[in-house]
Design a protein around this motif. Sequence first.
Motif: not given
Length: 140
Positions: A27-28, A48-58, A62-63
């Motif tokens: 994000i930064s 956008l993640k909750n809508a399934g457009i983005l994914g994230s990795k911790k 990550g990002g």
Amino acid sequence: MLSKKTQYAFHALIHLAENSDKGPILISEIAKEKNISIKFLENILLELKNAGILGSKKGKGGGYYLMRTPKEIPLARIIRLLDGPIALLPCVSLNYYERCENCRDETICGLHEVMSRVRDASLKILENKTLKDLVHKSPA
């Protein structure tokens, strides 16, 4: 008019699309590159993640990353997700219809007729244009 939120979402999505070969993006990095407040951007990317457009990795490496290719993400979907209806009046909205309080009969309302045509013209473009159409082309 697109809200700042939606404009920032498009800028972030463009950055992710242009850098998809690098894996997840912090994000930064997006915030710095696109001059967006990190806190504001966090909320946008979470939607956008909750809508399934983005994914994230911790964790390390990550990002955020796109869940689909840029050509599979219609502009209309992003606008509806973040700004709601594309139509200029609630009585012509396909997904958020509401009858106008001061209108006696939509079938004879000239404003309704014109705004329906504006909606149709806008949707014709926004549903057929994708994130891919916004991504900058690299010089050959």
